[in-house]
Design a protein around this motif. Structure first.
Motif, short mmCIF file in Angstrom:
data_model
loop_
_atom_site.label_atom_id
_atom_site.label_comp_id
_atom_site.label_asym_id
_atom_site.label_seq_id
_atom_site.Cartn_x
_atom_site.Cartn_y
_atom_site.Cartn_z
N UNK A 67 0.98 -1.16 -0.08
CA UNK A 67 0.03 -0.14 0.21
C UNK A 67 0.82 1.34 -0.20
N UNK A 68 1.91 1.23 0.79
CA UNK A 68 2.89 2.28 0.81
C UNK A 68 3.48 2.63 -0.54
N UNK A 69 4.01 1.71 -1.28
CA UNK A 69 4.61 1.61 -2.56
C UNK A 69 3.60 1.95 -3.57
N UNK A 91 16.01 21.29 -17.36
CA UNK A 91 15.18 20.77 -18.70
C UNK A 91 14.07 20.08 -18.18
N UNK A 92 13.02 19.95 -18.80
CA UNK A 92 11.46 19.24 -18.40
C UNK A 92 11.77 18.06 -18.50
N UNK A 93 12.74 17.45 -19.30
CA UNK A 93 12.76 15.97 -19.62
C UNK A 93 13.54 15.34 -18.46
N UNK A 94 14.03 15.85 -17.52
CA UNK A 94 14.54 15.32 -16.10
C UNK A 94 13.21 14.58 -15.77
N UNK A 95 12.02 15.01 -15.93
CA UNK A 95 10.77 14.30 -15.30
C UNK A 95 10.90 12.89 -15.93
N UNK A 96 10.92 12.83 -17.19
CA UNK A 96 10.83 11.47 -17.85
C UNK A 96 12.09 10.66 -17.32
N UNK A 97 13.33 11.04 -17.10
CA UNK A 97 14.38 10.37 -16.54
C UNK A 97 13.84 9.76 -15.27
N UNK A 98 13.29 10.74 -14.38
CA UNK A 98 13.15 10.36 -13.01
C UNK A 98 12.03 9.15 -12.97
N UNK A 99 11.24 9.28 -14.13
CA UNK A 99 9.99 8.24 -13.98
C UNK A 99 10.56 6.92 -14.63
N UNK A 100 11.56 6.96 -15.52
CA UNK A 100 12.27 5.67 -15.77
C UNK A 100 12.89 4.98 -14.44
N UNK A 101 13.64 5.84 -13.62
CA UNK A 101 14.06 5.31 -12.53
C UNK A 101 13.03 4.83 -11.52
N UNK A 102 11.84 5.61 -11.46
CA UNK A 102 10.79 5.04 -10.47
C UNK A 102 10.02 4.04 -11.03
N UNK A 103 9.91 3.81 -12.15
CA UNK A 103 9.13 2.68 -12.67
C UNK A 103 10.09 1.33 -12.52
N UNK A 104 11.17 1.36 -12.55
CA UNK A 104 11.94 0.14 -12.48
C UNK A 104 11.70 -0.34 -11.00
N UNK A 105 11.98 0.67 -9.97
CA UNK A 105 11.67 0.24 -8.77
C UNK A 105 10.38 -0.23 -8.23
N UNK A 106 9.41 0.17 -9.01
CA UNK A 106 7.95 -0.28 -8.70
C UNK A 106 7.83 -1.80 -9.17
N UNK A 107 8.60 -2.09 -10.35
CA UNK A 107 8.63 -3.43 -10.78
C UNK A 107 9.25 -4.26 -9.72
N UNK A 108 10.17 -3.60 -9.08
CA UNK A 108 11.06 -4.67 -8.26
C UNK A 108 9.96 -5.02 -6.92
N UNK A 109 9.51 -3.82 -6.40
CA UNK A 109 8.73 -3.83 -5.35
C UNK A 109 7.32 -4.64 -5.35
#
Length: 494
Positions: A296-298, A378-396
């Motif tokens: 639930x937290x994740x 640059x606004x594309x930093x958000x896309x880079x951040x979400x690539x990192x976060x999505x991988x973490x979500x897949x692990x969790x």
């Protein structure tokens, strides 16, 4: 599909005798080739995958069109409601669907859910004010909750056990294409035809998978009907959903009179949640309770941040709806990659560490997003951040499901799996609601006024950086709390 079909492993596991080979050959012949895409199961499999893909496409499309819809309806202050209303209603519908499936089989809740999902889209797409739009999202949530549980029951009854992993794996695969094309299609439709058509066009697409799978559905074994529904569990889920709704309403108002619905919401929510989830969940007891809590937290921290990403990029950085939606696409793809990574057999002994790494990646990802509020970044930093976060979500997320089944006895897997879904929904409701409260409390509600002066391309710079930053800092802190919770996943040694 055939690449993930586990039927090939049955050949290796069969006895090296003519009898074993003959038995396996007979099973394959009976299944129409031994594949989920064989003659017997092809129509049903394609129909199921199509339904899941449409739900996935709708989720991706909504993220893209939501900022434009909320501004058009003068409802930025209710922006978080449009997301949490879906999850609040689906929480109740999941419990109802489970009992309904046991009582009458999966077909009735499946068709009722698809009809409710389509009706909710029509209500939201034709809404003239934000509250009607939110109501349509709630109807969608009822449909989505009914459908997802019914589909799992349908897989259990329509497919032999050896084919079920392949069908369930296709659920995740069905999200990949919508995540890629959803933002582009929804953004183009929003900019060229208007945001309403993002919602109004999807119900027509629902007819195709129904037509494909209907003949196969008629042959599904409905099972032995149970004597009666477990009304207690349904009422508990209804009370939890009602309590969550009251709490969010109170949080959005922020007036003294709001203490009344807040108190009523807590009185409904707390005791009922304690009865729906495993004992010790909210004190992070070692083992199964912490697994349920962490899910639930994740889920809630990630969605609480994600819900405001397109709005921030449209209003603060001047991106189009299409470009803002695409910022989330990479996260969907790396989510699938993270799920694949955790499935590697050699990583099994390190599952708790994988989940800790995943939560830290999520915290890093969410913490990077507010940097994009600075014009020089640059606004594309958000896309880079979400690539990192999505991988973490897949692990969790995937690891949480594996751990739950590992810690559950044979007769507990069903109820514990339901608890996991409830925790997901409750985390989404609570933390998306908290994000909405923070956003409004820090002055984000007045973003609506900027929407009328924005150009079609999206004129940014509304100056509400504090409201967005409050959301992302809070959700990053929750994700860090989740990393701490991973130390409680391993059961205590006797």
């Amino acid at each position: 599909m055939t690449a993930i079909d586990p039927c090939d492993t049955d050949v290796a596991d069969s006895p090296a005798t003519p009898a074993g080979a003959e038995s396996h050959a007979e099973a394959q012949a009976e299944d129409g080739g031994g594949s989920v895409l064989g003659r017997r199961y092809r129509a049903l499999t394609l129909g199921i995958v199509s339904v899941v893909s449409l739900i996935a496409f709708e989720a991706s499309a909504v993220n893209t069109a939501m900022p434009v819809a909320a501004r058009a309806l003068d409802g930025i202050e209710l922006y978080a409601y449009a997301f949490s209303a879906y999850f609040t209603a689906s929480l109740f519908a999941m419990a109802l669907s489970g009992e309904w499936c046991d009582r009458r089989g999966p077909l009735a809740p499946l068709f009722a859910g698809i009809a409710a999902f389509g009706a909710g889209l029509v209500v939201s797409g034709s809404a003239q004010d934000m509250w009607t739009f939110v109501g349509g999202r709630a109807v969608q949530g009822i449909g989505g909750g009914l459908v997802i549980v019914a589909l799992y029951v349908l897989v259990g009854r329509a497919y032999p056990q050896r084919l079920q992993p392949a069908v369930l794996a296709s659920f995740s695969a069905a999200w990949v294409l919508p995540v890629i094309v959803g933002p582009l299609v929804a953004g183009t439709v929003t900019e060229q035809a208007g945001w309403r058509w993002v919602f109004l066009s999807i119900p027509v697409l629902i007819l195709l998978p129904l037509a494909v799978m209907l003949p196969a559905l008629r042959k599904v074994d409905r099972g032995e009907p149970s004597p009666a529904m477990n009304r207690r569990r349904i009422l508990l889920a209804l009370a939890v959903a009602s309590g969550a709704g009251l709490l969010q309403y109170a949080g959005q108002d922020l007036a003294w009179i709001s203490l009344i619905p807040a108190a009523a919401g807590l009185a409904l929510l707390v005791p009922c949640v304690l009865r729906l989830l495993p004992p010790g969940t909210f004190r992070a007891a070692r083992g199964l309770p912490s697994v349920v809590l962490l899910r639930g937290v994740a889920a809630g921290s990630f969605l609480g941040a994600e819900s405001f990403v397109p709005l921030m990029l449209v209003t603060e950085r001047g991106l189009s709806a299409t470009a803002a939606g695409f910022s989330l696409t990479g996260g969907g793809l790396t989510w699938a990659l993270g799920s694949y990574t955790q499935s590697r057999p050699r990583l099994e002994p390190y599952r708790e560490r994988l989940m800790a790494v995943g939560m830290l990646l999520m915290a890093l990802s969410i913490g990077m997003v507010p940097l994009a509020l600075v014009d020089s970044v640059p606004a594309w930093l958000v896309a880079v951040a979400w690539v990192i976060g999505g991988y973490g979500m897949g692990l969790v997320i995937s690891s949480g499901s594996v751990l739950l089944l590992k810690l559950s006895g044979p007769k507990e897997a069903g109820s514990n799996s339901a608890s996991l879904q409830v925790s997901d929904a409750l985390g989404n409701i609570t933390l998306v609601g908290l994000s909405g409260v923070l956003f409004v409390g820090f002055g984000g509600g007045s973003v609506a006024g900027a929407g009328h002066t924005a150009t079609a391309a999206g004129a940014g710079g509304t100056g509400h950086t504090g409201a967005f930053a409050a959301v992302y800092v809070a959700m990053a802190a929750v994700a860090l709390l989740g990393a701490v919770l991973t130390t409680r996943l391993r059961p205590a040694t006797p």
